[in-house]
Design a protein around this motif. Sequence first.
Motif, short mmCIF file in Angstrom:
data_model
loop_
_atom_site.label_atom_id
_atom_site.label_comp_id
_atom_site.label_asym_id
_atom_site.label_seq_id
_atom_site.Cartn_x
_atom_site.Cartn_y
_atom_site.Cartn_z
N LYS A 98 -4.07 -10.57 -8.99
CA LYS A 98 -3.22 -11.73 -8.55
C LYS A 98 -1.79 -11.26 -8.41
CE LYS A 98 -6.45 -14.61 -8.06
NZ LYS A 98 -7.13 -14.87 -6.81
N LYS A 99 -1.62 -9.90 -8.78
CA LYS A 99 -0.19 -9.58 -8.78
C LYS A 99 -0.07 -8.56 -7.46
CE LYS A 99 0.79 -10.65 -12.94
NZ LYS A 99 1.82 -11.70 -13.26
N ARG A 100 1.29 -8.60 -6.52
CA ARG A 100 1.35 -7.90 -5.32
C ARG A 100 1.57 -6.40 -5.76
NH1 ARG A 100 4.23 -11.58 -2.63
NH2 ARG A 100 2.30 -12.50 -1.68
N ILE A 101 0.47 -5.70 -5.20
CA ILE A 101 0.73 -3.89 -5.40
C ILE A 101 0.60 -3.28 -4.19
CG2 ILE A 101 -0.06 -2.12 -6.68
CD1 ILE A 101 -1.33 -4.33 -8.91
N LEU A 102 1.57 -2.43 -4.01
CA LEU A 102 1.58 -1.58 -2.79
C LEU A 102 1.16 -0.03 -3.31
CD1 LEU A 102 1.99 -1.32 0.15
CD2 LEU A 102 4.30 -0.98 -0.30
N VAL A 103 0.10 0.33 -2.92
CA VAL A 103 -0.33 1.85 -3.22
C VAL A 103 -0.30 2.56 -1.98
CG1 VAL A 103 -2.44 3.08 -4.27
CG2 VAL A 103 -2.12 0.72 -4.82
N PHE A 104 0.16 3.98 -2.25
CA PHE A 104 0.70 4.75 -1.15
C PHE A 104 -0.36 6.01 -1.37
CE2 PHE A 104 4.45 2.73 -1.01
CZ PHE A 104 4.57 2.69 0.49
N SER A 105 -1.09 6.14 -0.38
CA SER A 105 -1.98 7.51 -0.28
C SER A 105 -1.60 8.38 0.73
CB SER A 105 -3.22 6.94 0.17
OG SER A 105 -4.33 7.98 0.32
N ARG A 106 -1.49 9.74 0.38
CA ARG A 106 -0.98 10.70 1.48
C ARG A 106 -1.74 10.93 2.72
NH1 ARG A 106 -1.45 15.52 -1.44
NH2 ARG A 106 0.56 15.04 -2.32
N THR A 107 -3.00 10.35 2.87
CA THR A 107 -3.79 10.29 4.08
C THR A 107 -4.61 9.06 4.51
OG1 THR A 107 -5.93 11.19 2.95
CG2 THR A 107 -4.42 13.17 3.75
N LYS A 108 -4.82 8.98 5.78
CA LYS A 108 -5.52 7.72 6.22
C LYS A 108 -6.97 7.88 5.65
CE LYS A 108 -3.18 9.06 10.60
NZ LYS A 108 -3.59 9.68 11.60
N HIS A 109 -7.62 9.02 5.57
CA HIS A 109 -8.81 9.22 5.16
C HIS A 109 -8.95 8.85 3.55
CE1 HIS A 109 -13.00 10.63 4.20
NE2 HIS A 109 -12.56 11.41 3.45
N GLY A 110 -7.80 9.22 2.97
CA GLY A 110 -7.77 8.81 1.49
C GLY A 110 -7.61 7.40 1.20
N ALA A 111 -6.69 6.61 2.17
CA ALA A 111 -6.37 5.11 2.10
C ALA A 111 -8.06 4.55 2.29
CB ALA A 111 -5.35 4.83 2.95
N ASP A 112 -8.63 4.94 3.15
CA ASP A 112 -9.72 4.27 3.72
C ASP A 112 -10.85 4.34 2.46
OD1 ASP A 112 -9.07 3.11 5.84
OD2 ASP A 112 -9.74 5.09 7.00
#
Length: 185
Positions: A98-112
């Motif tokens: 319930k905490k708003r968290i933004l996570v950055f991944s280097r690649t589209k595939h990694g994010a998915d």
Amino acid sequence: SRVTHVILDEADQMLDIGFLPAIKRIFSLLPKNKQTLLFSATMPKEIKKLSNDYLNNPDEVAVTPESRPAEKVIQQVVFLTNSEKLNALQDLLTRRQKKRILVFSRTKHGADKVVKTLTNAGLSLNAIHGNKSQTQRQLALENFKRGKCFVLIATDIAARGIDVRGVELVVNYDLPDVPETYVHR
């Protein structure tokens, strides 16, 4: 007559979401005798390559930015092996539900991959990157803003221009290649 063409700042993001073929097509239609100006807040390798492909004897003017995060941001570094990262992220997100968290991944595939794995583990999150349609990106961002989805996994396309109040934590799941990108995040 001499014609001036200007490509503006978000060119690197345009390449990431598939505009390179359109840019190539536009350049093929322009007259050979022209002046072209390229403006970009950062100069990642894709933009540098684009400029080398389409500009003759370009001059580069750069202003060295102060690459410093906001003063009141508390930063922490956690050293993990690649095999430990996903479990550590899952533990972090579970502890901060319930905490708003933004996570950055280097690649589209990694994010998915992160979204798929952590969704299967019972967490609610979404991804925003260049392989998503504009409608999918807007919906994911809107759900994040409204608190329908508390975790958003993003590539650097989302690093600039996201204005969401109440983000409590930004996680660099993958470190960026360019230091200025870290500050934008």
